[in-house]
Design a protein around this motif. Structure first.
Motif, short mmCIF file in Angstrom:
data_model
loop_
_atom_site.label_atom_id
_atom_site.label_comp_id
_atom_site.label_asym_id
_atom_site.label_seq_id
_atom_site.Cartn_x
_atom_site.Cartn_y
_atom_site.Cartn_z
N MET A 1 0.64 -1.27 -0.17
CA MET A 1 -0.22 0.05 -0.04
C MET A 1 0.99 1.23 0.09
O MET A 1 0.58 2.12 -0.79
CB MET A 1 -0.99 0.14 1.26
N LEU A 2 2.02 1.36 0.75
CA LEU A 2 2.91 2.45 0.74
C LEU A 2 3.56 2.47 -0.58
O LEU A 2 3.73 3.64 -0.92
CB LEU A 2 3.66 2.32 1.99
N LYS A 3 4.04 1.74 -1.08
CA LYS A 3 4.54 1.58 -2.48
C LYS A 3 3.49 2.07 -3.56
O LYS A 3 3.99 3.05 -4.39
CB LYS A 3 5.05 0.23 -2.89
N ALA A 4 2.36 1.60 -3.25
CA ALA A 4 1.43 2.24 -4.27
C ALA A 4 1.12 3.57 -4.14
O ALA A 4 1.04 4.43 -5.14
CB ALA A 4 0.00 1.61 -4.00
N LYS A 5 0.99 4.24 -3.00
CA LYS A 5 0.86 5.39 -2.58
C LYS A 5 2.08 6.52 -3.06
O LYS A 5 2.09 7.30 -3.80
CB LYS A 5 0.61 5.87 -1.21
N SER B 1 -5.34 6.80 -10.33
CA SER B 1 -6.45 6.78 -9.47
C SER B 1 -6.33 5.64 -8.19
O SER B 1 -5.37 4.85 -8.08
CB SER B 1 -7.66 6.27 -10.21
N GLY B 2 -7.15 5.91 -7.24
CA GLY B 2 -7.42 4.78 -6.21
C GLY B 2 -7.44 3.50 -6.70
O GLY B 2 -7.16 2.68 -6.08
N GLU B 3 -8.51 3.56 -7.81
CA GLU B 3 -8.83 2.29 -8.18
C GLU B 3 -7.59 1.47 -8.71
O GLU B 3 -7.01 0.30 -8.55
CB GLU B 3 -10.01 2.40 -9.03
N ALA B 4 -6.69 2.08 -9.62
CA ALA B 4 -5.39 1.88 -10.09
C ALA B 4 -4.44 1.52 -8.88
O ALA B 4 -3.95 0.40 -9.14
CB ALA B 4 -4.62 2.63 -10.89
N GLN B 5 -4.34 2.03 -7.78
CA GLN B 5 -3.64 1.77 -6.76
C GLN B 5 -3.97 0.40 -6.25
O GLN B 5 -3.19 -0.58 -5.63
CB GLN B 5 -3.53 2.85 -5.48
N GLU B 6 -5.39 0.07 -5.96
CA GLU B 6 -5.91 -0.88 -5.27
C GLU B 6 -5.66 -2.11 -6.27
O GLU B 6 -5.42 -3.11 -5.77
CB GLU B 6 -7.50 -0.82 -5.20
N GLU B 7 -6.08 -2.10 -7.45
CA GLU B 7 -5.61 -2.95 -8.49
C GLU B 7 -4.07 -3.48 -8.13
O GLU B 7 -3.95 -4.60 -8.50
CB GLU B 7 -6.05 -2.69 -10.02
N TRP B 8 -3.35 -2.52 -8.43
CA TRP B 8 -1.66 -2.85 -8.23
C TRP B 8 -1.29 -3.67 -7.12
O TRP B 8 -0.64 -4.63 -7.02
CB TRP B 8 -1.14 -1.58 -8.22
N VAL B 9 -2.07 -3.08 -5.89
CA VAL B 9 -1.71 -4.00 -4.65
C VAL B 9 -2.32 -5.36 -4.72
O VAL B 9 -1.77 -6.17 -4.14
CB VAL B 9 -2.33 -3.03 -3.42
N LEU B 10 -3.59 -5.26 -5.31
CA LEU B 10 -4.34 -6.72 -5.39
C LEU B 10 -3.41 -7.70 -6.22
O LEU B 10 -3.12 -9.00 -5.83
CB LEU B 10 -5.67 -6.70 -6.16
N GLU B 11 -2.98 -7.16 -7.31
CA GLU B 11 -2.19 -8.10 -8.32
C GLU B 11 -0.86 -8.41 -7.47
O GLU B 11 -0.47 -9.74 -7.78
CB GLU B 11 -1.90 -7.38 -9.60
N LYS B 12 -0.06 -7.42 -7.06
CA LYS B 12 1.11 -7.95 -6.21
C LYS B 12 0.85 -8.81 -4.95
O LYS B 12 1.72 -9.65 -4.65
CB LYS B 12 2.08 -6.65 -5.71
N ALA B 13 -0.16 -8.48 -4.29
CA ALA B 13 -0.38 -9.32 -3.22
C ALA B 13 -0.72 -10.92 -3.58
O ALA B 13 -0.06 -11.72 -2.78
CB ALA B 13 -1.47 -8.82 -2.34
N TYR B 14 -1.46 -11.03 -4.68
CA TYR B 14 -1.64 -12.24 -4.94
C TYR B 14 -0.39 -13.04 -5.45
O TYR B 14 -0.39 -14.17 -5.35
CB TYR B 14 -2.48 -12.17 -6.47
#
Length: 104
Positions: free
Chosen positions: A37-41, A51-64
């Protein structure tokens, strides 16, 4: 009777060990999610993620990528997305006043 008592203790010990392992792995996974999350910010500040959605999607893909395959099968992306949103709100609440008390 002694054999039955021994088996009962063994089962309880195994269940406790599995629970403790799962708890420690969950804590480690939360740390990884917070780091992502910090890296996405940071990437948003550098205008890489817009956008916030792009950050959320990036975190989701990396977390997976950090999850073992046997866990990926059990946890769909929508559940992971809810976990990420929950941890994001917990982090915002903590940064608000240093306590997790739903004061955001």
């Amino acid at each position: 009777m002694k054999a039955l008592l021994f088996e009962y203790r063994f089962v309880v010990a195994v269940i406790a060990a599995v629970f403790l392992f799962a708890l420690l792995e969950w804590q480690q996974f939360k740390v990884i999610l917070y780091q992502l999350m910090l890296k996405a910010k940071s990437m948003a500040k550098d205008l890489v993620l817009n956008s916030g959605e792009a950050q959320e999607e990036w975190v989701l893909e990396k977390a997976y990528l950090y999850l073992p395959i046997r866990i990926r099968i059990l946890i769909p992306k929508e559940v992971m997305r809810k976990i990420i949103k929950y941890l994001y709100h917990v982090a915002k609440d903590y940064l608000d006043d240093g306590k997790v008390n739903s004061s955001v």
